[in-house]
Design a protein around this motif. Structure first.
Motif, mmCIF file in Angstrom:
data_model
loop_
_atom_site.group_PDB
_atom_site.id
_atom_site.type_symbol
_atom_site.label_atom_id
_atom_site.label_comp_id
_atom_site.label_asym_id
_atom_site.label_seq_id
_atom_site.Cartn_x
_atom_site.Cartn_y
_atom_site.Cartn_z
ATOM 1 N N LEU A 209 0.825 -1.212 0.000
ATOM 2 C CA LEU A 209 0.000 0.000 0.000
ATOM 3 C C LEU A 209 0.858 1.260 0.000
ATOM 4 O O LEU A 209 0.534 2.241 -0.691
ATOM 5 C CB LEU A 209 -0.950 -0.013 1.195
ATOM 6 C CG LEU A 209 -2.098 -1.025 1.095
ATOM 7 C CD1 LEU A 209 -2.883 -1.059 2.414
ATOM 8 C CD2 LEU A 209 -3.015 -0.675 -0.058
ATOM 9 N N LEU A 210 1.961 1.254 0.753
ATOM 10 C CA LEU A 210 2.857 2.404 0.773
ATOM 11 C C LEU A 210 3.489 2.616 -0.602
ATOM 12 O O LEU A 210 3.562 3.755 -1.092
ATOM 13 C CB LEU A 210 3.946 2.216 1.830
ATOM 14 C CG LEU A 210 4.946 3.362 1.948
ATOM 15 C CD1 LEU A 210 4.243 4.626 2.421
ATOM 16 C CD2 LEU A 210 6.061 2.982 2.894
ATOM 17 N N ALA A 211 3.924 1.532 -1.261
ATOM 18 C CA ALA A 211 4.513 1.648 -2.600
ATOM 19 C C ALA A 211 3.486 2.173 -3.601
ATOM 20 O O ALA A 211 3.806 3.016 -4.445
ATOM 21 C CB ALA A 211 5.062 0.301 -3.052
ATOM 22 N N VAL B 241 1.422 6.820 -6.853
ATOM 23 C CA VAL B 241 0.361 7.760 -7.237
ATOM 24 C C VAL B 241 0.803 9.194 -6.975
ATOM 25 O O VAL B 241 0.583 10.090 -7.806
ATOM 26 C CB VAL B 241 -0.948 7.430 -6.487
ATOM 27 C CG1 VAL B 241 -1.976 8.534 -6.659
ATOM 28 C CG2 VAL B 241 -1.513 6.108 -6.979
ATOM 29 N N VAL B 242 1.457 9.444 -5.845
ATOM 30 C CA VAL B 242 1.926 10.801 -5.521
ATOM 31 C C VAL B 242 2.969 11.260 -6.536
ATOM 32 O O VAL B 242 2.926 12.402 -6.998
ATOM 33 C CB VAL B 242 2.480 10.853 -4.076
ATOM 34 C CG1 VAL B 242 3.218 12.151 -3.823
ATOM 35 C CG2 VAL B 242 1.347 10.672 -3.075
ATOM 36 N N VAL B 243 3.894 10.388 -6.904
ATOM 37 C CA VAL B 243 4.918 10.761 -7.887
ATOM 38 C C VAL B 243 4.268 11.064 -9.235
ATOM 39 O O VAL B 243 4.627 12.039 -9.908
ATOM 40 C CB VAL B 243 5.978 9.642 -8.009
ATOM 41 C CG1 VAL B 243 6.876 9.853 -9.215
ATOM 42 C CG2 VAL B 243 6.808 9.567 -6.742
ATOM 43 N N ALA B 244 3.314 10.255 -9.656
ATOM 44 C CA ALA B 244 2.630 10.497 -10.931
ATOM 45 C C ALA B 244 1.882 11.829 -10.910
ATOM 46 O O ALA B 244 1.922 12.589 -11.889
ATOM 47 C CB ALA B 244 1.670 9.352 -11.229
#
Length: 90
Positions: free
Chosen positions: A29-31, A36-39
């Motif tokens: 879940l962390l990965a 998603v945040v990086v995208a």
């Protein structure tokens, strides 16, 4: 003969979900969250290039059409029957 338990595979997806421990799910879940945040970061803050200019279907006015060719087509260059026949051909 009994099967050893060194390697076992889940029979279904639900069975595989039950076998995963909580640390595995936290890491997955962390990965996923970091991905998603990086995208979203790249989508919001990285400058996008100029829009693509697609070519038009119509020919520009300076080009000649098929009826106005300056050079003859390849099959118009040699006169009829100028190519020798291979040996043994009739």
């Amino acid at each position: 003969m009994t099967d050893h338990k060194l390697i076992s595979t889940p029979v279904s997806v639900a069975d595989g979900m039950k076998r995963g421990d909580s640390k595995t799910w936290r890491v997955l879940l962390l990965a996923g969250f970091v991905g998603v945040v990086v995208a979203l970061f790249f989508n919001a803050f990285v400058e996008k290039g100029p829009p693509v200019k697609w070519p038009t279907v119509t020919a520009p006015s300076g080009q000649k059409t098929a009826g106005e060719r300056a050079e003859p087509r390849s099959y118009d260059v040699a006169p009829p029957n100028s190519v020798p026949k291979p040996p043994g051909a009739k």
